[in-house]
Design an enzyme around this catalytic site. Structure first.
Site, PDB file in Angstrom:
ATOM      1  N   ASP A  39     -51.390 -33.935 -41.866  1.00 17.93           N
ATOM      2  CA  ASP A  39     -50.701 -34.056 -43.145  1.00 17.93           C
ATOM      3  C   ASP A  39     -50.051 -35.439 -43.250  1.00 17.93           C
ATOM      4  OD1 ASP A  39     -51.317 -31.452 -43.803  1.00 17.93           O
ATOM      5  OD2 ASP A  39     -49.447 -30.648 -42.995  1.00 17.93           O
ATOM      6  N   TYR A  67     -48.491 -30.096 -30.089  1.00 16.41           N
ATOM      7  CA  TYR A  67     -47.645 -30.660 -31.143  1.00 16.41           C
ATOM      8  C   TYR A  67     -46.175 -30.617 -30.722  1.00 16.41           C
ATOM      9  CZ  TYR A  67     -51.608 -29.935 -34.359  1.00 16.41           C
ATOM     10  OH  TYR A  67     -52.829 -29.952 -34.969  1.00 16.41           O
ATOM     11  N   ASP A  81     -43.146 -26.642 -45.549  1.00 18.00           N
ATOM     12  CA  ASP A  81     -42.669 -27.877 -44.910  1.00 18.00           C
ATOM     13  C   ASP A  81     -41.669 -28.553 -45.833  1.00 18.00           C
ATOM     14  OD1 ASP A  81     -44.095 -29.356 -46.844  1.00 18.00           O
ATOM     15  OD2 ASP A  81     -45.818 -29.643 -45.533  1.00 18.00           O
ATOM     16  N   ARG A 180     -46.975 -25.232 -39.505  1.00 16.93           N
ATOM     17  CA  ARG A 180     -46.156 -24.849 -40.658  1.00 16.93           C
ATOM     18  C   ARG A 180     -46.090 -23.330 -40.792  1.00 16.93           C
ATOM     19  NH1 ARG A 180     -49.026 -27.790 -45.453  1.00 16.93           N
ATOM     20  NH2 ARG A 180     -50.747 -27.418 -44.030  1.00 16.93           N
TER      21      ARG A 180
END
Length: 299
Positions: A39, A67, A81, A180
């Site tokens: 993203d 992550y 988000d 997310r």
């Protein structure tokens, strides 16, 4: 222009396509693809395939990933988000009631093999259109749950505020997992909502962001050779010059399947060049992807 694989540390605010466009200009070629988007808000590891090595991306997109993320509990948004609109804010009493123990239990329920509904603003296609395009056009998006594996979901730091709880977490997961969605589902489990405020991809398979270059430092010298990239992605087997010649000519290596430790492997010739990606056919080995002899890059 030689083929190769480039590891780039994508900055925030730039799309994955922006990075590809910059690489095309820097390397003077149109033939560049990537192994999975990030993203615009997210930073971290983006893998690019250059020239013939774009065909290697098939073997990179499904690798597991790591992550680092920050989750804000107590506030839900339209996009799960920080870029979305706030749709729900929990009462301070409910936020303070989300104890460390309850958070730990909620995380445990989201660890292992789980069923996850992707975010409505994901890149998944619905009837030929991206879910995020439908969502931004105001259309209702219903995405099916999918099985994913979260092998590690660990809290690194907790910060408590009057109206929210912030968690810095590290997540190891299978390809196709949405961080997310983990933030959203953890917030929903606790009854206070949640969304992602920061995301950084630090690893894809055996490729680490510490080896990457910035978007401003993209150059041919920074590329990994196809042989090294393929071997890291799927493992390697070494073949003789004669075996390499046979594989390049489409012949099978009888009785050689036992040399595979996985479903496929990168065959490397005595010169260190990539011969191809090989797979088993009965007791024999055959090429699943052929490469050119001159440069050891996909033809």
């Amino acid at each position: 222009m030689h083929a190769g694989v480039l590891l780039v540390d994508k900055p925030g605010g730039m799309t994955s396509h922006d990075v590809v466009s910059r690489a095309r200009r820097a390397l003077g070629t149109r033939k560049i693809g990537h192994a999975g988007t990030l993203d615009p808000m997210a930073t971290g590891l983006l893998i690019l395939g250059v020239e013939g090595a774009t065909r290697l991306l098939t073997y990179l997109v499904g690798l597991d990933k790591t992550y680092l993320a920050t989750i804000r509990l107590g506030v839900a948004t339209t996009t799960d988000d920080a870029e979305g609109e706030i749709v729900d804010v929990a009462e301070p009493a409910a936020v303070s009631g989300a104890s460390d123990e309850l958070i730990t239990q909620g995380i445990a329920a989201l660890t292992g093999e789980i069923s996850q509904v992707p975010s409505s603003v994901s890149a998944i296609k619905v009837n030929g259109r991206r879910a995020y395009d439908l969502a931004r056009a105001g259309e209702q998006v219903e995405l099916r749950a999918r099985a994913v594996t979260v092998s590690r979901f660990e809290v690194l730091e907790t910060r408590r505020h009057a109206d929210a709880v912030e968690l810095d977490v590290v997540v190891d997961c299978s390809s196709g997992t949405y961080i997310r969605a983990l933030a959203r589902d953890l917030g929903n489990t606790l009854g206070i909502g949640g969304h992602l405020t920061a995301l950084r991809r630090t690893r894809i398979g055996r490729f680490d962001v510490s080896e990457s270059v910035t978007a401003d430092a993209i150059a041919a010298e920074a590329m990994l050779a196809p042989a090294e990239a393929a071997a890291r992605a799927v493992g390697r087997i070494d073949v003789t010059a004669e075996e390499a010649r046979d594989l390049r000519h489409g012949k099978r290596l009888d009785g050689a399947a036992a040399r595979l430790s996985g479903a496929v492997a990168a065959a490397i010739d005595p010169e260190g060049r990539l011969v191809g990606i090989v797979e088993a056919r009965g007791s024999a080995l055959k090429s699943a992807m052929n490469v050119s002899e001159t440069q050891g890059e996909p033809a």
